[in-house]
Motif scaffolding. Structure first.
Motif, PDB file in Angstrom:
ATOM      1  N   ASP A  84       0.824  -1.208   0.000  1.00 24.43           N
ATOM      2  CA  ASP A  84       0.000   0.000   0.000  1.00 24.43           C
ATOM      3  C   ASP A  84       0.858   1.258   0.000  1.00 24.43           C
ATOM      4  O   ASP A  84       0.373   2.343  -0.317  1.00 24.43           O
ATOM      5  CB  ASP A  84      -0.929   0.025   1.222  1.00 24.43           C
ATOM      6  CG  ASP A  84      -1.976  -1.070   1.163  1.00 24.43           C
ATOM      7  OD1 ASP A  84      -2.433  -1.400   0.054  1.00 24.43           O
ATOM      8  OD2 ASP A  84      -2.326  -1.605   2.227  1.00 24.43           O
ATOM      9  N   ASP A  85       2.139   1.124   0.389  1.00 30.21           N
ATOM     10  CA  ASP A  85       3.021   2.291   0.479  1.00 30.21           C
ATOM     11  C   ASP A  85       4.435   1.867   0.062  1.00 30.21           C
ATOM     12  O   ASP A  85       5.174   1.278   0.858  1.00 30.21           O
ATOM     13  CB  ASP A  85       3.009   2.838   1.906  1.00 30.21           C
ATOM     14  CG  ASP A  85       3.726   4.160   2.036  1.00 30.21           C
ATOM     15  OD1 ASP A  85       4.782   4.359   1.379  1.00 30.21           O
ATOM     16  OD2 ASP A  85       3.248   5.008   2.808  1.00 30.21           O
ATOM     17  N   GLU A 108       2.917   7.814 -11.854  1.00 30.40           N
ATOM     18  CA  GLU A 108       1.474   7.825 -11.595  1.00 30.40           C
ATOM     19  C   GLU A 108       0.888   6.433 -11.773  1.00 30.40           C
ATOM     20  O   GLU A 108       1.113   5.789 -12.783  1.00 30.40           O
ATOM     21  CB  GLU A 108       0.777   8.792 -12.557  1.00 30.40           C
ATOM     22  CG  GLU A 108       1.107  10.241 -12.340  1.00 30.40           C
ATOM     23  CD  GLU A 108       0.289  10.863 -11.222  1.00 30.40           C
ATOM     24  OE1 GLU A 108      -0.863  10.443 -11.021  1.00 30.40           O
ATOM     25  OE2 GLU A 108       0.841  11.753 -10.570  1.00 30.40           O
ATOM     26  N   GLY A 109       0.203   5.962 -10.764  1.00 27.98           N
ATOM     27  CA  GLY A 109      -0.483   4.680 -10.897  1.00 27.98           C
ATOM     28  C   GLY A 109       0.302   3.484 -10.398  1.00 27.98           C
ATOM     29  O   GLY A 109      -0.181   2.733  -9.578  1.00 27.98           O
ATOM     30  N   VAL A 110       1.532   3.298 -10.903  1.00 26.65           N
ATOM     31  CA  VAL A 110       2.312   2.104 -10.536  1.00 26.65           C
ATOM     32  C   VAL A 110       3.741   2.501 -10.175  1.00 26.65           C
ATOM     33  O   VAL A 110       4.422   3.184 -10.937  1.00 26.65           O
ATOM     34  CB  VAL A 110       2.348   1.076 -11.700  1.00 26.65           C
ATOM     35  CG1 VAL A 110       3.201  -0.122 -11.328  1.00 26.65           C
ATOM     36  CG2 VAL A 110       0.945   0.634 -12.076  1.00 26.65           C
ATOM     37  N   LYS A 129      -1.973   2.292  -7.737  1.00 25.15           N
ATOM     38  CA  LYS A 129      -3.043   3.205  -7.338  1.00 25.15           C
ATOM     39  C   LYS A 129      -3.884   3.531  -8.538  1.00 25.15           C
ATOM     40  O   LYS A 129      -3.386   3.694  -9.645  1.00 25.15           O
ATOM     41  CB  LYS A 129      -2.449   4.471  -6.752  1.00 25.15           C
ATOM     42  CG  LYS A 129      -1.711   4.218  -5.448  1.00 25.15           C
ATOM     43  CD  LYS A 129      -1.596   5.438  -4.624  1.00 25.15           C
ATOM     44  CE  LYS A 129      -0.963   5.033  -3.302  1.00 25.15           C
ATOM     45  NZ  LYS A 129      -0.825   6.081  -2.394  1.00 25.15           N
ATOM     46  N   GLU A 130      -5.183   3.609  -8.292  1.00 23.98           N
ATOM     47  CA  GLU A 130      -6.108   3.916  -9.384  1.00 23.98           C
ATOM     48  C   GLU A 130      -6.319   5.396  -9.525  1.00 23.98           C
ATOM     49  O   GLU A 130      -6.171   6.162  -8.701  1.00 23.98           O
ATOM     50  CB  GLU A 130      -7.437   3.211  -9.139  1.00 23.98           C
ATOM     51  CG  GLU A 130      -7.264   1.713  -9.189  1.00 23.98           C
ATOM     52  CD  GLU A 130      -8.564   0.998  -8.910  1.00 23.98           C
ATOM     53  OE1 GLU A 130      -9.640   1.522  -9.241  1.00 23.98           O
ATOM     54  OE2 GLU A 130      -8.500  -0.092  -8.360  1.00 23.98           O
TER      55      GLU A 130
END
Length: 130
Positions: A84-85, A108-110, A129-130
């Protein structure tokens, strides 16, 4: 929708070849935040040939020391572990003195980075992240 195959569309397990089972079990359980398997560690020896399964949700991580004489650690990514982080995970593994192979990459995103496990297998940690 009806399936036309008896094969289920999921991965039941991922294998990682290990040289020293106790070391590998300790390493993976530690980084995954799982308690030590005291019962296994009491009888484990560095040269033992066995398979050890760590359940991770719907997929098992299967440590395999039975085939270490014919297979070698993978220089390609074996699998990816979600986080998650990514920054916290990177720092955590740095503190654990893990063999980190790359800086955090992506955008951004991955975001992801590579690590060698205790046995020299390359694995990836990834934040999506979406």
């Amino acid at each position: 929708m009806e399936r036309h195959s008896a094969i289920r569309p999921n991965i039941g397990g991922v294998f990682a070849i290990v040289n020293q089972m106790p070391r590998a079990v300790k390493w993976y359980r530690d980084i995954l935040g799982l308690p030590e398997d005291e019962e296994f560690m009491q009888t484990a020896t560095p040269d033992m040939k066995t398979i050890y399964s760590i359940p991770l949700g719907g997929t098992n991580l299967i440590l395999d020391s039975m085939h270490r004489d014919t297979l070698r650690p993978s220089t390609n990514h074996l699998f990816m572990i979600d986080t998650d982080d990514i920054e916290k995970t990177y720092e955590f593994l740095k503190q654990k003195k893990a063999d980190i192979q790359s800086d955090i990459e992506g955008g951004e995103g991955v975001k992801f980075f590579e690590v060698l496990d205790s046995e020299g297998n390359k694995i990836m940690f990834c934040e999506e992240k979406e």
